[in-house]
Scaffold this active site. Sequence first.
Site, PDB file in Angstrom:
ATOM      1  N   TYR A  55     -29.790   1.345  -9.411  1.00 56.95           N
ATOM      2  CA  TYR A  55     -29.873   0.338  -8.348  1.00 56.95           C
ATOM      3  C   TYR A  55     -29.278  -0.999  -8.782  1.00 56.95           C
ATOM      4  O   TYR A  55     -29.456  -2.003  -8.094  1.00 56.95           O
ATOM      5  CB  TYR A  55     -31.321   0.128  -7.906  1.00 56.95           C
TER       6      TYR A  55
ATOM      7  N   LYS B 297     -36.528  10.669 -17.855  1.00 55.71           N
ATOM      8  CA  LYS B 297     -35.836  11.957 -17.916  1.00 55.71           C
ATOM      9  C   LYS B 297     -35.021  11.954 -19.215  1.00 55.71           C
ATOM     10  O   LYS B 297     -33.797  12.169 -19.229  1.00 55.71           O
ATOM     11  CB  LYS B 297     -34.941  12.108 -16.668  1.00 55.71           C
TER      12      LYS B 297
ATOM     13  N   ASP C  14     -39.758  14.856 -13.250  1.00 50.43           N
ATOM     14  CA  ASP C  14     -39.981  15.979 -12.325  1.00 50.43           C
ATOM     15  C   ASP C  14     -41.402  16.529 -12.482  1.00 50.43           C
ATOM     16  O   ASP C  14     -42.087  16.820 -11.502  1.00 50.43           O
ATOM     17  CB  ASP C  14     -38.913  17.082 -12.473  1.00 50.43           C
TER      18      ASP C  14
ATOM     19  N   ASP D 211     -38.738   4.024  -6.927  1.00 49.13           N
ATOM     20  CA  ASP D 211     -38.554   3.960  -5.477  1.00 49.13           C
ATOM     21  C   ASP D 211     -39.089   5.242  -4.833  1.00 49.13           C
ATOM     22  O   ASP D 211     -39.852   5.215  -3.869  1.00 49.13           O
ATOM     23  CB  ASP D 211     -37.052   3.788  -5.192  1.00 49.13           C
TER      24      ASP D 211
END
Length: 361
Positions: free
Chosen positions: A125, A192, A225, A249
């Site tokens: 972002y 991640k 995840d 987000d």
Amino acid sequence: MPAHTITLIPGDGVGPEVSEAARRAIDATGVDIEWEVHDAGLGVIEKYGQPMPNHVLESIRRNKVAIKGPLTTPVGKGIRSVNVALRKDLDLYALVRPCKSYPGVRSFYHDIDLVIVRENTEDLYAGIEFAEGSDEALRAIELISQLADRPIRRDSGISIKPISVYGTERVFRFAFRWARANGRRKVTAVHKANIMKHTDGLWLRVAERVAGEFPDLEFEDRIVDNMAMQLVQKPELYDVLVMPNLYGDILSDLAAGLIGGLGLAGGGNMGDEIALFEATHGSAPKYTGQNKTNPMAMMFSGMMMLRHIGELEAGDRLERALAEVIAEGRSVTYDMKPDRDDPTAVGTSQVADAVVAKLRG
Ligand code: NAD
């Protein structure tokens, strides 16, 4: 002289309605606030040439505390994104979004009390993007293909994901300090790192280092995840979750879903000196002027704001008033009813009436 001077930006779409409802509830706590009301957004572009004029930013800088309704992001060249302007110009690097269950809310979950701290300035972002087919994209593709020795298709668009030691360190320090100050016990770093070793890997490494400065708080990490699944299966295990911008987000909307929807999710954009409170939801343009949407997300943002300015007892009273109105289930908007067309749903201003009555009662 008032005890507090606070900038209030009513916002676009349903913004003015939910902001007015929240202002009435905050005022009903009896805290002495002088509101500096400034319009921003779509309605001021013609007058000032941009949706977030400098005098509004200056008001926030001067008062150090602000609350805003949602702003519609105008689509068009040459117009700066309002949220980018606010977060970048004011350096509001941590977005704090508490998600707590209140009895009476329609949800499969009942004992949730977690907080998402989202890094607000970096990651995908950061706004560094090159359009497919543009000269910049083709040059970036050529350079990256050389550096990485991996081909990138020439018809690709490119978004850059910067995650810095500086940005990661300060958001984790903020999160650990916030956890300590708010009686929390555990911080979970979300990432991640198994796939993105140089961005999320850095994020995790820095998180582990900062965690060492706060031995009184438990620390753990989760891959994003798995985190998404855990939030659905065992949300009660989590406390303060810290995550990069994009995951934050997405997962804060997921967490909002666990506690009854966007109409209830408040938040605060925090910097070292300035704090800007706002609901998680947007301007819901289709409901503009209909006195329909839920003002509670703005009111919960107001509750956070009261605590931030040291009015802890007033913040607690506002929370209790909201909890009572939710539990009674009479003065709530359509989104809190089992059926969206429920004729007993009340409007935005009637929710404010009910919350104000509890506070004055
Ligand atoms: P949105 O949150 O405005 O609305 C999505 C849907 O959620 C609505 O149609 C409505 O059904 C429901 N909803 C939202 N708020 C509600 C409330 N208070 N009570 C009851 N129901 C509610 O999201 P969107 O349609 O994707 O975005 C509309 C505009 O808002 C866009 O221009 C977007 O850029 C902007 N936006 C601004 C902010 C912000 O200012 N912080 C945040 C998100 C989106």
